[in-house]
Motif scaffolding. Structure first.
Motif, PDB file in Angstrom:
ATOM      1  N   ARG A  47       0.809  -1.217   0.000  1.00 56.90           N
ATOM      2  CA  ARG A  47       0.000   0.000   0.000  1.00 56.90           C
ATOM      3  C   ARG A  47       0.844   1.270   0.000  1.00 56.90           C
ATOM      4  O   ARG A  47       0.365   2.335  -0.401  1.00 56.90           O
ATOM      5  CB  ARG A  47      -0.951  -0.001   1.204  1.00 56.90           C
ATOM      6  CG  ARG A  47      -2.131  -0.934   0.990  1.00 56.90           C
ATOM      7  CD  ARG A  47      -2.777  -1.414   2.272  1.00 56.90           C
ATOM      8  NE  ARG A  47      -3.129  -0.333   3.199  1.00 56.90           N
ATOM      9  CZ  ARG A  47      -3.431  -0.547   4.474  1.00 56.90           C
ATOM     10  NH1 ARG A  47      -3.412  -1.768   4.974  1.00 56.90           N
ATOM     11  NH2 ARG A  47      -3.751   0.470   5.252  1.00 56.90           N
ATOM     12  N   TRP A  48       2.116   1.201   0.450  1.00 55.82           N
ATOM     13  CA  TRP A  48       2.918   2.427   0.480  1.00 55.82           C
ATOM     14  C   TRP A  48       4.278   2.287  -0.200  1.00 55.82           C
ATOM     15  O   TRP A  48       4.891   3.288  -0.578  1.00 55.82           O
ATOM     16  CB  TRP A  48       3.121   2.913   1.923  1.00 55.82           C
ATOM     17  CG  TRP A  48       3.964   2.013   2.793  1.00 55.82           C
ATOM     18  CD1 TRP A  48       3.516   1.016   3.598  1.00 55.82           C
ATOM     19  CD2 TRP A  48       5.390   2.058   2.967  1.00 55.82           C
ATOM     20  NE1 TRP A  48       4.570   0.418   4.257  1.00 55.82           N
ATOM     21  CE2 TRP A  48       5.730   1.045   3.892  1.00 55.82           C
ATOM     22  CE3 TRP A  48       6.411   2.857   2.428  1.00 55.82           C
ATOM     23  CZ2 TRP A  48       7.051   0.814   4.286  1.00 55.82           C
ATOM     24  CZ3 TRP A  48       7.711   2.614   2.825  1.00 55.82           C
ATOM     25  CH2 TRP A  48       8.026   1.607   3.736  1.00 55.82           C
ATOM     26  N   LEU A 143       2.912   9.147   4.418  1.00 56.12           N
ATOM     27  CA  LEU A 143       1.547   9.269   3.902  1.00 56.12           C
ATOM     28  C   LEU A 143       0.687   8.108   4.394  1.00 56.12           C
ATOM     29  O   LEU A 143      -0.457   8.294   4.815  1.00 56.12           O
ATOM     30  CB  LEU A 143       1.566   9.313   2.373  1.00 56.12           C
ATOM     31  CG  LEU A 143       2.163  10.576   1.744  1.00 56.12           C
ATOM     32  CD1 LEU A 143       2.408  10.364   0.259  1.00 56.12           C
ATOM     33  CD2 LEU A 143       1.236  11.775   1.969  1.00 56.12           C
ATOM     34  N   HIS A 144       1.239   6.905   4.354  1.00 56.72           N
ATOM     35  CA  HIS A 144       0.506   5.717   4.788  1.00 56.72           C
ATOM     36  C   HIS A 144       0.130   5.798   6.264  1.00 56.72           C
ATOM     37  O   HIS A 144      -1.018   5.503   6.641  1.00 56.72           O
ATOM     38  CB  HIS A 144       1.361   4.475   4.528  1.00 56.72           C
ATOM     39  CG  HIS A 144       0.796   3.213   5.079  1.00 56.72           C
ATOM     40  ND1 HIS A 144      -0.303   2.594   4.531  1.00 56.72           N
ATOM     41  CD2 HIS A 144       1.175   2.452   6.131  1.00 56.72           C
ATOM     42  CE1 HIS A 144      -0.581   1.498   5.231  1.00 56.72           C
ATOM     43  NE2 HIS A 144       0.308   1.388   6.212  1.00 56.72           N
ATOM     44  N   GLY A 148      -2.909   8.918   4.269  1.00 58.22           N
ATOM     45  CA  GLY A 148      -2.861   9.505   2.936  1.00 58.22           C
ATOM     46  C   GLY A 148      -2.747   8.446   1.851  1.00 58.22           C
ATOM     47  O   GLY A 148      -2.561   7.262   2.123  1.00 58.22           O
ATOM     48  N   GLU A 149      -2.845   8.885   0.607  1.00 63.93           N
ATOM     49  CA  GLU A 149      -2.778   7.984  -0.533  1.00 63.93           C
ATOM     50  C   GLU A 149      -1.353   7.891  -1.058  1.00 63.93           C
ATOM     51  O   GLU A 149      -0.593   8.860  -1.020  1.00 63.93           O
ATOM     52  CB  GLU A 149      -3.697   8.487  -1.658  1.00 63.93           C
ATOM     53  CG  GLU A 149      -5.133   8.601  -1.213  1.00 63.93           C
ATOM     54  CD  GLU A 149      -6.086   7.976  -2.202  1.00 63.93           C
ATOM     55  OE1 GLU A 149      -5.659   7.616  -3.308  1.00 63.93           O
ATOM     56  OE2 GLU A 149      -7.261   7.859  -1.844  1.00 63.93           O
ATOM     57  N   LYS A 150      -1.003   6.727  -1.557  1.00 64.34           N
ATOM     58  CA  LYS A 150       0.320   6.509  -2.158  1.00 64.34           C
ATOM     59  C   LYS A 150       0.462   7.386  -3.400  1.00 64.34           C
ATOM     60  O   LYS A 150      -0.480   7.518  -4.185  1.00 64.34           O
ATOM     61  CB  LYS A 150       0.457   5.028  -2.524  1.00 64.34           C
ATOM     62  CG  LYS A 150       1.798   4.648  -3.115  1.00 64.34           C
ATOM     63  CD  LYS A 150       1.829   3.159  -3.424  1.00 64.34           C
ATOM     64  CE  LYS A 150       3.142   2.765  -4.084  1.00 64.34           C
ATOM     65  NZ  LYS A 150       3.173   1.343  -4.439  1.00 64.34           N
ATOM     66  N   ASP A 152       1.645   8.416  -7.125  1.00 66.26           N
ATOM     67  CA  ASP A 152       1.773   7.685  -8.381  1.00 66.26           C
ATOM     68  C   ASP A 152       3.214   7.838  -8.872  1.00 66.26           C
ATOM     69  O   ASP A 152       3.626   8.922  -9.292  1.00 66.26           O
ATOM     70  CB  ASP A 152       0.786   8.243  -9.408  1.00 66.26           C
ATOM     71  CG  ASP A 152       0.791   7.462 -10.718  1.00 66.26           C
ATOM     72  OD1 ASP A 152       1.760   6.724 -10.983  1.00 66.26           O
ATOM     73  OD2 ASP A 152      -0.185   7.600 -11.487  1.00 66.26           O
TER      74      ASP A 152
END
Length: 201
Positions: A47-48, A143-144, A148-150, A152
């Protein structure tokens, strides 16, 4: 979270010898057990960081999708993880060690990547070749841990935040290189080469 502010959260050090070590230290506002699980659980790593497969135990092996492979040579939950970090067909010595310590209501995080680096490659890119990649990984972990979102990876360098973070990381590793005795002209050339690699126009 202001992404660019995450640069100043990390302390960077180069230990320059026959083997090169890039060291990053920072604090995360998360319990040490949570940070440990984020760094050792395959589902959370995906996920990260990146998809990772393998036998997650002392003496087991792992494979990062499209990246390094190796063996787990030390595992002391929730404090110390050491792995070999082998990349390419003929890798030399390369190890990554992560140390976690409960501190100030959160976690003191240290990552040390020690490797034998070909002189030509080191002369071209310096510590930023590895250091910028780890800066990006530690940003992903931050972020994880805060929900938060990974980012791109394919387009991050094209965003304002991404370019700012990457170019700042390249400069920061240049400063660590100079602090370790690097020649200023060689350091400047390495920073430029790393910036062109990680954040091409």
């Amino acid at each position: 979270m202001e992404i660019i502010d995450q640069l100043s959260q990390a302390h960077r050090e180069l230990i320059d010898g026959e083997r090169k070590s890039v060291v990053l230290r920072r604090h995360y506002d998360a319990e040490v057990e949570d940070v440990w699980q984020a760094c050792t659980d395959a589902e959370r790593l995906g996920r990260w960081f990146a998809p990772v497969s393998g036998d997650f135990r002392l003496g087991g092996t792992y494979q990062i999708e499209g990246n390094a492979r190796g063996e787990i040579v030390r595992c002391e939950p929730p404090s110390v993880l050491k792995i070999t970090w082998l990349y390419g067909e003929d890798p030399g010595f390369s190890e990554v060690e992560v140390q976690l310590t409960a501190k100030d209501g959160g976690t003191a995080f240290e990552l040390r990547h020690t490797a034998e680096v070909p002189a030509e490659f080191w002369g071209q890119f310096g510590p930023g070749a590895t250091g910028v990649g780890w800066d990006l990984a530690l940003l992903g972990l931050a972020l994880h841990l805060t929900g938060g979102e990974k980012v791109d990876e394919e387009t991050f360098h094209q965003t304002e935040d991404g370019r700012g973070f990457i170019t700042g990381s390249c400069r920061a590793w240049g400063e660590a290189h100079r602090a370790a005795g690097g020649d200023p002209d060689e350091v400047a050339a390495a920073v430029a080469a790393c910036t062109a690699f990680y954040a091409p126009e």
